[in-house]
Scaffold this motif. Structure first.
Motif, PDB file in Angstrom:
ATOM      1  N   UNK A   1       0.704  -1.170  -0.081  1.00  0.00           N
ATOM      2  CA  UNK A   1       0.089  -0.130   0.128  1.00  0.00           C
ATOM      3  C   UNK A   1       0.887   1.325   0.046  1.00  0.00           C
ATOM      4  N   UNK A   2       2.219   1.262   0.547  1.00  0.00           N
ATOM      5  CA  UNK A   2       2.950   2.372   0.462  1.00  0.00           C
ATOM      6  C   UNK A   2       3.745   2.311  -0.731  1.00  0.00           C
ATOM      7  N   UNK A   3       3.628   1.586  -1.703  1.00  0.00           N
ATOM      8  CA  UNK A   3       3.944   1.548  -3.071  1.00  0.00           C
ATOM      9  C   UNK A   3       5.294   0.909  -3.050  1.00  0.00           C
ATOM     10  N   UNK A   4       5.651  -0.109  -2.191  1.00  0.00           N
ATOM     11  CA  UNK A   4       7.018  -0.781  -2.379  1.00  0.00           C
ATOM     12  C   UNK A   4       6.748  -1.885  -3.173  1.00  0.00           C
ATOM     13  N   UNK A   5       7.796  -2.195  -4.344  1.00  0.00           N
ATOM     14  CA  UNK A   5       7.684  -3.119  -5.108  1.00  0.00           C
ATOM     15  C   UNK A   5       7.431  -4.511  -4.681  1.00  0.00           C
ATOM     16  N   UNK A   6       6.861  -5.640  -5.444  1.00  0.00           N
ATOM     17  CA  UNK A   6       6.767  -6.829  -5.112  1.00  0.00           C
ATOM     18  C   UNK A   6       8.113  -7.625  -4.690  1.00  0.00           C
ATOM     19  N   UNK A   7       9.208  -7.620  -5.648  1.00  0.00           N
ATOM     20  CA  UNK A   7      10.392  -8.073  -5.204  1.00  0.00           C
ATOM     21  C   UNK A   7      11.177  -7.606  -3.976  1.00  0.00           C
ATOM     22  N   UNK A   8      10.974  -6.437  -3.511  1.00  0.00           N
ATOM     23  CA  UNK A   8      11.550  -5.970  -2.237  1.00  0.00           C
ATOM     24  C   UNK A   8      10.600  -6.425  -1.144  1.00  0.00           C
ATOM     25  N   UNK A   9       9.317  -6.836  -1.463  1.00  0.00           N
ATOM     26  CA  UNK A   9       8.457  -7.199  -0.540  1.00  0.00           C
ATOM     27  C   UNK A   9       8.957  -8.874  -0.152  1.00  0.00           C
ATOM     28  N   UNK A  10       9.116  -9.355  -1.424  1.00  0.00           N
ATOM     29  CA  UNK A  10       9.689 -10.767  -1.251  1.00  0.00           C
ATOM     30  C   UNK A  10      11.003 -10.760  -0.549  1.00  0.00           C
ATOM     31  N   UNK A  11      11.698 -10.027  -0.535  1.00  0.00           N
ATOM     32  CA  UNK A  11      13.216 -10.335  -0.046  1.00  0.00           C
ATOM     33  C   UNK A  11      12.828  -9.849   1.662  1.00  0.00           C
ATOM     34  N   UNK A  12      12.226  -8.866   1.831  1.00  0.00           N
ATOM     35  CA  UNK A  12      11.724  -8.520   3.311  1.00  0.00           C
ATOM     36  C   UNK A  12      11.156  -9.574   3.983  1.00  0.00           C
ATOM     37  N   UNK A  13      10.652 -10.441   3.319  1.00  0.00           N
ATOM     38  CA  UNK A  13      10.082 -11.673   4.163  1.00  0.00           C
ATOM     39  C   UNK A  13      11.258 -12.479   4.608  1.00  0.00           C
ATOM     40  N   UNK A  14      12.361 -12.316   4.377  1.00  0.00           N
ATOM     41  CA  UNK A  14      13.493 -13.195   5.319  1.00  0.00           C
ATOM     42  C   UNK A  14      13.677 -12.648   6.416  1.00  0.00           C
ATOM     43  N   UNK A  15      12.974 -11.550   7.094  1.00  0.00           N
ATOM     44  CA  UNK A  15      12.971 -11.338   8.214  1.00  0.00           C
ATOM     45  C   UNK A  15      12.463 -12.467   9.013  1.00  0.00           C
ATOM     46  N   UNK A  16      11.558 -13.189   8.348  1.00  0.00           N
ATOM     47  CA  UNK A  16      10.880 -14.451   8.975  1.00  0.00           C
ATOM     48  C   UNK A  16      12.025 -15.836   9.047  1.00  0.00           C
ATOM     49  N   UNK A  17      12.882 -15.588   8.461  1.00  0.00           N
ATOM     50  CA  UNK A  17      14.089 -16.511   8.832  1.00  0.00           C
ATOM     51  C   UNK A  17      14.713 -16.680  10.131  1.00  0.00           C
TER      52      UNK A  17
END
Length: 458
Positions: A64-80
């Protein structure tokens, strides 16, 4: 107590003891009212609250803040962080905390400390604005994930030590219920708060998200009060270490060595199954919320269908899975859950071609969450059956970490895949990831039966 003459003759003749009677449905359902089960309900809420706030809900906020999907995917690594919790699990299992452990005991002291970390991280996420830079938000999300993973270590040990193997599925179902209720609040609740705090009809408004995340931080009081009011399990007596090397051997090496001694070469099959059992769900889940945004669903629609109705279906699945596991056996329900979880992802591929269709969203979310609830209840019960109660925190942390490590790593590339090939291809691919799981469940079920275990205390 002496054996009866008939039983003595039977044993002397080499006859196999009779199988235990299958519990009635009334006995099966009564376990959900026991104190240990009700504690798991509340503590499950505390465990489930942070997860979406650093993964699914956060991805909705970032998109919603305009962050692209590729970046969102990489940020999911927080869950590691959840995938590496086995690294510090031995410390949670054995190391006392100054002052807190003397006051609360080992399990509850670690639970309280981890909950304080979660609250601090959520407050930081509330005050951060992703449009001004992602770094502060990411660091606070890492703190939440680390605190949440630590809470899981202590909580899983608390749960495993609270009941025998035949009741673990019921405790898992209660845990899942609290977990999913928290996910309603951390999913739909956040979106409702954001929608209600809006100044304009559309567009990203960070003050609304600040209010929502502060409300989530305050909601951790459920877990804090439960910890303070719960009974600490009877502490296990550890053999005193005569040297630092012996302490490291007992704390870091022995919990893992014990598992391989008990299962031998079959441990490789068990660990392979654990590593991939939830791969279809985890990889697909990272792109679910961006998918809803890109399909044109509003925050209110997503909150109602996905975050409320869908989670209710997960609760139904968890209770069904828990009851079925008690009556039919864990491994049979484990196979059913694997089949349903992979197949339900194909419904998302079908919905990708329909666009904004609220009825289709309801159907797909219902089927996916029902399948996930059944699979989760059976899988948690299976993991619990593998642990030695002497090392419950460390061994369960190893299993649950391994469950997430590979799926979370692959999920980090999900946004890049969707950008390149589209949503339909992505969801179909996640369904195919579940095919090897079926073979592993079959192999493990044939060769490695679930072993009964009794708790060390009542």
């Amino acid at each position: 107590m002496t054996s009866s003459p008939a039983k003595s003759v039977e044993l002397e003749a080499g006859a196999a003891p009779s199988a235990p009677a299958r519990p009635s449905w009334a006995e099966t359902l009564r376990v959900y009212l026991e104190p240990a089960t009700l504690r798991m309900l509340a503590l499950g809420f505390s465990a489930g609250l942070p997860l979406l706030l650093v993964l699914g809900t956060l991805s909705f906020r970032l998109r919603g803040a305009g962050i692209d999907r590729t970046t969102i995917g990489y940020l999911s690594w927080v869950g590691l962080a959840y995938g590496f919790k086995w690294v510090w699990a031995p410390l949670v299992d054995r190391l006392p905390l100054p002052l807190l452990t003397r006051w609360l005991g080992r399990r509850r002291s670690w639970l309280l400390l981890s909950q304080a970390l979660i609250v601090a991280g959520l407050v930081g996420m509330a005050l951060a604005d992703p449009r001004g830079g992602l770094e502060p938000l990411v660091w606070c999300a890492l703190l939440v994930a680390f605190g949440s993973a630590t809470q899981d270590i202590a909580l899983d040990a608390f749960r495993i030590e609270s009941a025998a193997t035949d009741k673990q599925a019921a405790l898992a179902a209660a845990y899942q219920t609290g977990y999913r209720l928290a996910m309603i609040w951390a999913g739909a609740g956040v979106l409702w708060i954001v929608a209600g705090a809006r100044v304009q009809a559309s567009g990203y408004e960070n003050p609304a998200w600040t209010m929502a995340y502060l409300a989530m931080a305050a909601s951790m009081v459920v877990g804090v009060l439960t910890v303070l009011l719960s009974r600490e399990p009877v502490p296990r007596a550890f053999q005193p270490a005569r040297s630092p090397g012996e302490w490291l051997q007992q704390t870091l090496v022995e919990p893992f060595a014990d598992f391989f001694r008990r299962y031998g070469w079959q441990a490789a099959q068990i660990l392979a199954l654990i590593a991939v059992y939830r791969i279809s769900d985890v990889v697909m889940g990272i792109m679910a919320n961006p998918f809803y945004v890109d399909m044109g669903f509003s925050e209110g629609e997503v909150a109602t269908v996905s975050k409320v109705y869908g989670v209710v279906m997960t609760l139904v699945g968890a209770f069904v899975g828990g009851a079925m596991a008690m009556r039919l056996g864990v491994l049979r329900v484990l196979m059913l859950g694997a089949v349903l979880s992979a197949a339900s992802n194909l419904l998302f591929a079908w919905m990708a071609g329909r666009g904004h269709d609220l009825m289709a969203l309801t159907l797909v979310v219902s089927a996916d969450n029902l399948a996930g609830g059944i699979a989760s209840a059976a899988f948690i019960a299976y993991l619990s059956s593998l642990t030695n109660v002497q090392y419950s925190a460390t061994q369960y942390a190893l299993f649950s970490s391994l469950m997430l490590l590979l799926p979370k790593f692959i999920a980090g590339f999900s946004g890049q895949y969707v950008d390149s090939f589209g949503y339909a291809s992505f969801f179909t691919g996640t369904a195919l990831l579940g095919v090897p799981v079926l073979l592993l469940v079959w192999l493990v079920g044939r060769r490695i039966p679930v072993k009964p275990r009794t708790p060390p205390f009542t």
